[in-house]
Design a protein around this motif. Structure first.
Motif, PDB file in Angstrom:
ATOM      1  N   VAL A 263       0.803  -1.230   0.000  1.00  0.00           N
ATOM      2  CA  VAL A 263       0.000   0.000   0.000  1.00  0.00           C
ATOM      3  C   VAL A 263       0.836   1.280   0.000  1.00  0.00           C
ATOM      4  CG1 VAL A 263      -1.910  -1.155   1.137  1.00  0.00           C
ATOM      5  CG2 VAL A 263      -0.170  -0.020   2.526  1.00  0.00           C
ATOM      6  N   GLY A 264       2.158   1.167   0.178  1.00  0.00           N
ATOM      7  CA  GLY A 264       2.992   2.362   0.316  1.00  0.00           C
ATOM      8  C   GLY A 264       2.933   3.290  -0.883  1.00  0.00           C
TER       9      GLY A 264
ATOM     10  N   LYS B 299      -0.491   5.084  -1.207  1.00  0.00           N
ATOM     11  CA  LYS B 299      -0.635   6.163  -0.229  1.00  0.00           C
ATOM     12  C   LYS B 299       0.186   7.386  -0.644  1.00  0.00           C
ATOM     13  CE  LYS B 299      -1.616   3.185   3.748  1.00  0.00           C
ATOM     14  NZ  LYS B 299      -1.130   2.669   5.052  1.00  0.00           N
TER      15      LYS B 299
ATOM     16  N   MET C 252      -1.651   9.079  -3.582  1.00  0.00           N
ATOM     17  CA  MET C 252      -2.879   9.758  -3.169  1.00  0.00           C
ATOM     18  C   MET C 252      -2.579  10.988  -2.317  1.00  0.00           C
ATOM     19  SD  MET C 252      -5.529   8.570  -4.489  1.00  0.00           S
ATOM     20  CE  MET C 252      -5.982   7.170  -5.519  1.00  0.00           C
ATOM     21  N   ASN C 253      -1.573  10.899  -1.471  1.00  0.00           N
ATOM     22  CA  ASN C 253      -1.229  12.045  -0.626  1.00  0.00           C
ATOM     23  C   ASN C 253      -0.614  13.182  -1.433  1.00  0.00           C
ATOM     24  OD1 ASN C 253      -2.122  10.761   1.685  1.00  0.00           O
ATOM     25  ND2 ASN C 253      -0.107   9.981   2.239  1.00  0.00           N
TER      26      ASN C 253
ATOM     27  N   GLN D 158      -9.480   8.804   2.045  1.00  0.00           N
ATOM     28  CA  GLN D 158      -8.283   9.608   2.304  1.00  0.00           C
ATOM     29  C   GLN D 158      -7.588   9.199   3.599  1.00  0.00           C
ATOM     30  OE1 GLN D 158      -9.720  13.632   2.103  1.00  0.00           O
ATOM     31  NE2 GLN D 158      -9.965  13.594  -0.122  1.00  0.00           N
ATOM     32  N   ASP D 159      -8.320   8.595   4.500  1.00  0.00           N
ATOM     33  CA  ASP D 159      -7.728   8.067   5.728  1.00  0.00           C
ATOM     34  C   ASP D 159      -6.846   6.864   5.389  1.00  0.00           C
ATOM     35  OD1 ASP D 159      -7.714   7.661   8.780  1.00  0.00           O
ATOM     36  OD2 ASP D 159      -8.424   5.727   8.009  1.00  0.00           O
ATOM     37  N   GLU D 160      -5.652   6.792   5.956  1.00  0.00           N
ATOM     38  CA  GLU D 160      -4.681   5.765   5.577  1.00  0.00           C
ATOM     39  C   GLU D 160      -5.188   4.356   5.855  1.00  0.00           C
ATOM     40  OE1 GLU D 160      -0.702   6.183   6.808  1.00  0.00           O
ATOM     41  OE2 GLU D 160      -0.412   8.130   5.854  1.00  0.00           O
ATOM     42  N   GLU D 161      -5.792   4.159   7.008  1.00  0.00           N
ATOM     43  CA  GLU D 161      -6.294   2.823   7.339  1.00  0.00           C
ATOM     44  C   GLU D 161      -7.425   2.415   6.400  1.00  0.00           C
ATOM     45  OE1 GLU D 161      -8.268   0.439  11.146  1.00  0.00           O
ATOM     46  OE2 GLU D 161      -7.202   2.330  11.454  1.00  0.00           O
TER      47      GLU D 161
ATOM     48  N   GLN E  97      -7.864   3.565   3.429  1.00  0.00           N
ATOM     49  CA  GLN E  97      -7.261   3.428   2.097  1.00  0.00           C
ATOM     50  C   GLN E  97      -6.644   2.038   1.930  1.00  0.00           C
ATOM     51  OE1 GLN E  97      -3.783   5.972   0.481  1.00  0.00           O
ATOM     52  NE2 GLN E  97      -5.597   7.298   0.344  1.00  0.00           N
ATOM     53  N   THR E  98      -5.991   1.565   2.973  1.00  0.00           N
ATOM     54  CA  THR E  98      -5.427   0.216   2.956  1.00  0.00           C
ATOM     55  C   THR E  98      -6.523  -0.824   2.775  1.00  0.00           C
ATOM     56  OG1 THR E  98      -3.586   0.879   4.376  1.00  0.00           O
ATOM     57  CG2 THR E  98      -4.096  -1.469   4.272  1.00  0.00           C
TER      58      THR E  98
END
Length: 373
Positions: free
Chosen positions: A214-215, A218, A221-222, A292-295, A297-298
Motif C-alpha cells: 500500500v505504500g 498512499k 494519493m497524498n 483519504q484516511d490511511e487505514e 485506504q489500505t
C-alpha cells in the motif's frame, strides 16, 4: 514415437521461433538507438521550449511501445477488452492499478494503450529498478518513468523518491496516466509470501493474486490525489499540485490469461505457444471515492484485490467476467485491433532514421580523419 510425431506435425515451430528472435533483435537495434539519437539531437529544444520537446518525445515513446505491442499481436496473442468504458478517462489524470502475473502483462497493456491516441505519449510507468538495466531501460530513463527499489530496507527511501518524482516530473511533464502494480512482483514469486502473511494477520488467503503493498498508493494519493474533503477552494502552497493537476480517475485492470496459464516474454518473442486470447477487465472509479484516511485506504486496496481474486476465480471457471454485476458503464467486449499500415509506416520511419544517422556518423568520422591527416 509421440515426440517424433509432435515435431513432424509442428516442424515450423523452430524456424518460426528463430525468425521471430532475429526480427525482434533487429527491431530493437534500429528502434531504440534511433530514439536515443533523436532525443539527443532535439535536446536544444528542451532548453528553450520544454513543452514542445516533451510533446515530441511522447510521440517517439508511443511509436517505440507500438513496436512492443506488435510482437504479441504478430504471434497471434490477441487481447480482449471487457468491462467499463474507459474513453472518458483518456484525457484526464488517471491512476492505473493492475494485477501482475508475468512478463507478458506489460506488452499486453501496451497493446491496449497503443490503440488510444493520447495514452502512451502521456504515460508514466512505475516499475522495478532492475528494468532500468534492460535494453529498454535507457528509453524509460529519458521518458522519466519511475524506478522503484524493492526490499524492506529501501521501502521508505523509494516512497520519498516517488513523491519527489511526482512533483518534479509527472506534474511538470503534464503526464496523464501512471501505471502501478501494487503486488510488487510477479504472482509466482509473491504468492507464497502473501499467503503466509495473510495467515499470520487473519487476512484472506489469495491464489490468483497476492496481497497488495500500500505504500506507493498512499504516496500517490497524498501527493496528487484529491484535495482533503474534495475542497478545490483551498489555498495550495507553491510546489504542490493544483486542483487541475490532480488525479481524477482510478482505472482498475484485471489481466486474465487463458486457463489461468500466463504467457511470458519468451513465448511472445519466440511465438511457440498456440494463438490465444488474453482478457483485460476494466473497472473505473472516481478518485474522490478512494478513502483519504490511511487505514481506510489500505482496506480499500485490499478489498479491490479480494474482488480481483473472486473475478479471476469466476473467469477461470466460466470463461467470462460478471460484467453486469461490477460495471456501471460497460462497453461492448471486443478484440483490440492493431493497424498494420501504421506498423509498416513506423518501421519505415525507424529504418530510414537509422540509415540517416549512420550516414551522419560516417560523414563526421571522415571529416575528423580529414582534419587529422
Amino acid at each position: 514415437m509421440d515426440s517424433i510425431r509432435f515435431y513432424l506435425e509442428n516442424w515450423y515451430v523452430i524456424p518460426k521461433a528463430i525468425f521471430r528472435l532475429c526480427f525482434i533483435l533487429v527491431n530493437n537495434a534500429y528502434c531504440i538507438p534511433t530514439y536515443v539519437i533523436w532525443m539527443i539531437m532535439l535536446s536544444p529544444i528542451r532548453r528553450f521550449n520544454p513543452d514542445t520537446f516533451w510533446r515530441i518525445e511522447g510521440y517517439f515513446f508511443h511509436w517505440l511501445l507500438a513496436m512492443v505491442s506488435m510482437w504479441s499481436w504478430s504471434a497471434g496473442y490477441d487481447v480482449v477488452e471487457v468491462g467499463d468504458d474507459i474513453s472518458h478517462c483518456i484525457d484526464d489524470r488517471t491512476l492505473v492499478i493492475a494485477n501482475h502475473q508475468s512478463t507478458a502483462d506489460v506488452p499486453f497493456l501496451m497493446a491496449c494503450f497503443n490503440t488510444r491516441k493520447n495514452v502512451l505519449p502521456n504515460l508514466m510507468w512505475i516499475m522495478d529498478r532492475l528494468f532500468k538495466f534492460t535494453n529498454f531501460g535507457i528509453v524509460s530513463v529519458i521518458h522519466q518513468d519511475f524506478f522503484i527499489m524493492s526490499g524492506k530496507e529501501n521501502r521508505e527511501k523509494s516512497i520519498q523518491s516517488l513523491v519527489q518524482h511526482l512533483l518534479e516530473s509527472y506534474i511538470p511533464r503534464k503526464r496523464k496516466w501512471m501505471v502501478l502494480f501494487p503486488e510488487g512482483g510477479f504472482l509466482r514469486k509473491r504468492r507464497a509470501v502473501s499467503q503466509r502473511y495473510a495467515e499470520k494477520n487473519n487476512l484472506p488467503v489469495l491464489n490468483h493474486v497476492s496481497l497488495p503493498r500500500v505504500g506507493a498508493l498512499k504516496a500517490i494519493m497524498n501527493t496528487v490525489g484529491p484535495l482533503p474533503n474534495n475542497n478545490s477552494s483551498l489555498d495550495i502552497p507553491n510546489g504542490l499540485p493544483k486542483p487541475n493537476e490532480r488525479l481524477t480517475w482510478v482505472l482498475d485492470i484485471t489481466v486474465a490469461y487463458p486457463n489461468g496459464e500466463p504467457l511470458d516474454l519468451g513465448q511472445i518473442i519466440f511465438g511457440y505457444r498456440p494463438p490465444c486470447k488474453t482478457t483485460i477487465f476494466y473497472r473505473v472509479y472516481e478518485c474522490k471515492d478512494v478513502p483519504q484516511d490511511e487505514e481506510a485506504q489500505t482496506r480499500w486496496l485490499y478489498n479491490l484485490f479480494e474482488e480481483k481474486e473472486r473475478l479471476l476465480d469466476m473467469f477461470y471457471k466460466t470463461g467470462k467476467f460478471p460484467i453486469s454485476e461490477y460495471c456501471k458503464n460497460p462497453a461492448q467486449p471486443h478484440i483490440v485491433a492493431q493497424d498494420c499500415l501504421r506498423y509498416l509506416i513506423l518501421h519505415l520511419f525507424f529504418i530510414t532514421s537509422t540509415y540517416v544517422h549512420i550516414q551522419m556518423f560516417m560523414a563526421v568520422y571522415e571529416y575528423c580523419n580529414y582534419l587529422m591527416y
